[in-house]
Write a protein that holds these residues in place. Sequence first.
Motif, short mmCIF file in Angstrom:
data_model
loop_
_atom_site.label_atom_id
_atom_site.label_comp_id
_atom_site.label_asym_id
_atom_site.label_seq_id
_atom_site.Cartn_x
_atom_site.Cartn_y
_atom_site.Cartn_z
N LYS A 275 -7.99 -14.77 10.25
CA LYS A 275 -8.88 -14.25 9.22
C LYS A 275 -8.87 -12.72 9.18
N LYS A 276 -7.66 -12.18 9.25
CA LYS A 276 -7.47 -10.73 9.20
C LYS A 276 -6.19 -10.40 8.43
N TYR A 277 -6.17 -9.19 7.91
CA TYR A 277 -4.94 -8.65 7.34
C TYR A 277 -4.16 -7.98 8.46
N HIS A 278 -2.89 -8.31 8.57
CA HIS A 278 -1.99 -7.69 9.55
C HIS A 278 -0.90 -6.99 8.76
N LEU B 187 0.84 -1.19 0.00
CA LEU B 187 0.00 0.00 0.00
C LEU B 187 0.88 1.24 0.00
N GLU B 188 0.33 2.34 -0.52
CA GLU B 188 1.04 3.61 -0.49
C GLU B 188 0.04 4.74 -0.29
N VAL C 2 6.19 0.72 6.60
CA VAL C 2 7.61 0.46 6.40
C VAL C 2 8.35 1.77 6.18
N GLY C 3 9.61 1.80 6.59
CA GLY C 3 10.45 2.97 6.36
C GLY C 3 10.37 4.03 7.44
N VAL C 4 9.76 3.72 8.57
CA VAL C 4 9.73 4.64 9.71
C VAL C 4 10.40 3.95 10.90
N ARG C 5 10.85 4.74 11.84
CA ARG C 5 11.59 4.17 12.98
C ARG C 5 10.71 3.33 13.90
N GLU C 6 9.48 3.77 14.08
CA GLU C 6 8.57 3.08 14.99
C GLU C 6 7.91 1.88 14.30
N PHE C 7 7.49 0.93 15.10
CA PHE C 7 6.65 -0.16 14.58
C PHE C 7 5.22 0.32 14.67
N ILE C 8 4.58 0.50 13.52
CA ILE C 8 3.22 1.03 13.47
C ILE C 8 2.35 0.00 12.76
N PRO C 9 1.63 -0.80 13.53
CA PRO C 9 0.81 -1.84 12.92
C PRO C 9 -0.59 -1.36 12.56
N PHE C 10 -1.24 -2.09 11.67
CA PHE C 10 -2.65 -1.89 11.38
C PHE C 10 -3.26 -3.24 11.06
N VAL C 11 -4.55 -3.36 11.32
CA VAL C 11 -5.26 -4.64 11.14
C VAL C 11 -6.60 -4.36 10.49
N SER C 12 -6.99 -5.22 9.57
CA SER C 12 -8.28 -5.10 8.91
C SER C 12 -8.88 -6.48 8.70
N SER C 13 -10.17 -6.56 8.84
CA SER C 13 -10.86 -7.84 8.63
C SER C 13 -11.15 -8.13 7.17
N THR C 14 -11.16 -7.08 6.33
CA THR C 14 -11.49 -7.29 4.92
C THR C 14 -10.50 -6.55 4.03
N ARG D 271 4.67 3.97 2.84
CA ARG D 271 4.40 2.64 2.30
C ARG D 271 4.07 1.68 3.43
N GLY D 272 3.27 0.71 3.09
CA GLY D 272 2.91 -0.32 4.06
C GLY D 272 2.80 -1.66 3.39
N LYS D 273 2.92 -2.68 4.19
CA LYS D 273 2.74 -4.04 3.71
C LYS D 273 1.80 -4.75 4.67
N ALA D 274 0.91 -5.52 4.10
CA ALA D 274 -0.02 -6.30 4.91
C ALA D 274 -0.14 -7.69 4.32
N SER D 275 -0.39 -8.63 5.17
CA SER D 275 -0.57 -10.00 4.70
C SER D 275 -1.81 -10.60 5.36
N TRP D 276 -2.44 -11.49 4.65
CA TRP D 276 -3.63 -12.16 5.12
C TRP D 276 -3.21 -13.34 5.98
#
Length: 64
Positions: free
Chosen positions: A24-27, A8-9, A31-43, A14-19
């Motif tokens: 049964k969620k995208y995690h 994603l951009e 990417v490219g930032v110092r902190e770990f910044i997660p996001f989660v989506s069900s669809t 930029r971000g990367k997510a995997s199913w």
Amino acid sequence: MNEYIVELEYKSYRGKASWDRYSKKYHGDIVGVREFIPFVSSTRVDLESVFEITIENYINSNLY
């Protein structure tokens, strides 16, 4: 195990997510930032908007 990766951009971030078939969620994370910044989506449909909201929150939290 994760089945595939979505890239994603938004606003030059930029971000990367995997199913994950077990949860049964995208995690994903930004990417490219110092902190770990997660996001989660069900669809897949909501994944892009969740990513964009995460970026906006990151930008707003880092204003000086």
